[in-house]
Scaffold this motif. Structure first.
Motif, mmCIF file in Angstrom:
data_model
loop_
_atom_site.group_PDB
_atom_site.id
_atom_site.type_symbol
_atom_site.label_atom_id
_atom_site.label_comp_id
_atom_site.label_asym_id
_atom_site.label_seq_id
_atom_site.Cartn_x
_atom_site.Cartn_y
_atom_site.Cartn_z
ATOM 1 N N THR A 104 0.852 -1.180 0.000
ATOM 2 C CA THR A 104 0.000 0.000 0.000
ATOM 3 C C THR A 104 0.889 1.232 0.000
ATOM 4 N N ARG A 105 0.441 2.241 -0.699
ATOM 5 C CA ARG A 105 1.175 3.501 -0.688
ATOM 6 C C ARG A 105 1.041 4.144 0.696
ATOM 7 N N ARG A 106 -0.152 4.079 1.248
ATOM 8 C CA ARG A 106 -0.387 4.631 2.586
ATOM 9 C C ARG A 106 0.309 3.750 3.617
ATOM 10 N N HIS A 107 0.901 4.384 4.610
ATOM 11 C CA HIS A 107 1.547 3.637 5.687
ATOM 12 C C HIS A 107 0.455 3.073 6.602
ATOM 13 N N VAL A 108 0.235 1.776 6.455
ATOM 14 C CA VAL A 108 -0.738 1.052 7.273
ATOM 15 C C VAL A 108 -0.149 -0.329 7.515
ATOM 16 N N ALA A 109 -0.309 -0.855 8.718
ATOM 17 C CA ALA A 109 0.443 -2.051 9.096
ATOM 18 C C ALA A 109 -0.192 -3.374 8.685
ATOM 19 N N THR A 110 -1.505 -3.486 8.701
ATOM 20 C CA THR A 110 -2.114 -4.812 8.579
ATOM 21 C C THR A 110 -3.236 -4.855 7.551
ATOM 22 N N LEU A 111 -3.523 -6.056 7.111
ATOM 23 C CA LEU A 111 -4.577 -6.299 6.123
ATOM 24 C C LEU A 111 -5.919 -5.752 6.584
ATOM 25 N N ASP A 112 -6.263 -5.982 7.830
ATOM 26 C CA ASP A 112 -7.568 -5.535 8.323
ATOM 27 C C ASP A 112 -7.665 -4.019 8.463
ATOM 28 N N ALA A 113 -6.556 -3.314 8.371
ATOM 29 C CA ALA A 113 -6.561 -1.853 8.457
ATOM 30 C C ALA A 113 -6.670 -1.180 7.087
ATOM 31 N N LEU A 114 -6.668 -1.978 6.014
ATOM 32 C CA LEU A 114 -6.809 -1.408 4.675
ATOM 33 C C LEU A 114 -8.205 -0.856 4.478
ATOM 34 N N THR A 115 -8.299 0.201 3.683
ATOM 35 C CA THR A 115 -9.619 0.656 3.254
ATOM 36 C C THR A 115 -10.143 -0.333 2.213
ATOM 37 N N GLU A 116 -11.424 -0.268 1.914
ATOM 38 C CA GLU A 116 -11.963 -1.150 0.878
ATOM 39 C C GLU A 116 -11.284 -0.883 -0.467
ATOM 40 N N ALA A 117 -11.057 0.374 -0.782
ATOM 41 C CA ALA A 117 -10.396 0.717 -2.050
ATOM 42 C C ALA A 117 -8.977 0.162 -2.096
ATOM 43 N N GLU A 118 -8.248 0.246 -0.979
ATOM 44 C CA GLU A 118 -6.895 -0.317 -0.934
ATOM 45 C C GLU A 118 -6.927 -1.829 -1.096
ATOM 46 N N ALA A 119 -7.870 -2.491 -0.439
ATOM 47 C CA ALA A 119 -7.974 -3.947 -0.543
ATOM 48 C C ALA A 119 -8.260 -4.378 -1.971
ATOM 49 N N VAL A 120 -9.132 -3.666 -2.649
ATOM 50 C CA VAL A 120 -9.442 -3.971 -4.045
ATOM 51 C C VAL A 120 -8.212 -3.730 -4.920
ATOM 52 N N ALA A 121 -7.510 -2.632 -4.682
ATOM 53 C CA ALA A 121 -6.305 -2.325 -5.469
ATOM 54 C C ALA A 121 -5.218 -3.366 -5.235
ATOM 55 N N VAL A 122 -5.050 -3.820 -4.002
ATOM 56 C CA VAL A 122 -4.069 -4.862 -3.701
ATOM 57 C C VAL A 122 -4.442 -6.148 -4.426
ATOM 58 N N ALA A 123 -5.711 -6.557 -4.330
ATOM 59 C CA ALA A 123 -6.153 -7.798 -4.981
ATOM 60 C C ALA A 123 -5.937 -7.731 -6.491
ATOM 61 N N ARG A 124 -6.274 -6.621 -7.100
ATOM 62 C CA ARG A 124 -6.076 -6.453 -8.545
ATOM 63 C C ARG A 124 -4.594 -6.539 -8.895
ATOM 64 N N ALA A 125 -3.761 -5.860 -8.111
ATOM 65 C CA ALA A 125 -2.320 -5.856 -8.381
ATOM 66 C C ALA A 125 -1.716 -7.248 -8.216
ATOM 67 N N VAL A 126 -2.141 -7.978 -7.202
ATOM 68 C CA VAL A 126 -1.643 -9.342 -6.992
ATOM 69 C C VAL A 126 -2.025 -10.220 -8.178
#
Length: 142
Positions: free
Chosen positions: A44-66
């Protein structure tokens, strides 16, 4: 507080900095700065430590990128497997590993380990090819 190594990496600094495959407002995908080809990080570009702390948009972006990273690695390196994992406690900044197990890897070699016969090459050139899979007109089957 010590500087986050992944935040520094996103600025192109520090020991973790490697060739960038893709970068947008939510995620950065990069190749490890080592010789063995096919080990990527989705962060994530934003400094966040854990999966459960991701925003929904970040989680979707991570899944797409993976997914796109896995498609690109499969097409470019023809590995036996493409693995993905959220592991590690050394750096408190969300990062997901996406990496290959090359064909011909000896059975005794750990699932994520480098080994003397592993394919080597130009990670920067591979990263440039992988970046095409992130473009809207990128690889087929997306």
């Amino acid at each position: 507080m010590d500087e986050c190594l992944i935040c520094a990496k996103h600025r192109g600094e520090g020991p973790l900095a490697g060739p960038v495959v893709h970068s947008d407002e939510l995620v950065v995908v990069s190749h490890q700065p080592a010789a063995m080809l096919g080990y990527l990080f989705v962060e994530t570009r934003r400094h966040v430590a854990t999966l459960d702390a991701l925003t929904e948009a970040e989680a979707v972006a991570v899944a797409r990128a993976v997914r796109l990273a896995a498609i690109g690695l499969r097409a470019e390196l023809d590995p036996e497997f493409v693995f993905s994992a959220v592991v590690g406690r050394a750096v408190a900044h969300f990062h997901q590993h996406v990496f290959v197990r090359h064909r011909g890897t000896p059975g005794e070699v750990a699932w994520d380990a480098d080994w003397p016969g592993a394919p080597r090459g130009d990670a920067t050139a591979l990263s440039a090819r992988l970046s095409e899979y992130f473009r809207p007109s990128g690889a087929p089957g997306r």
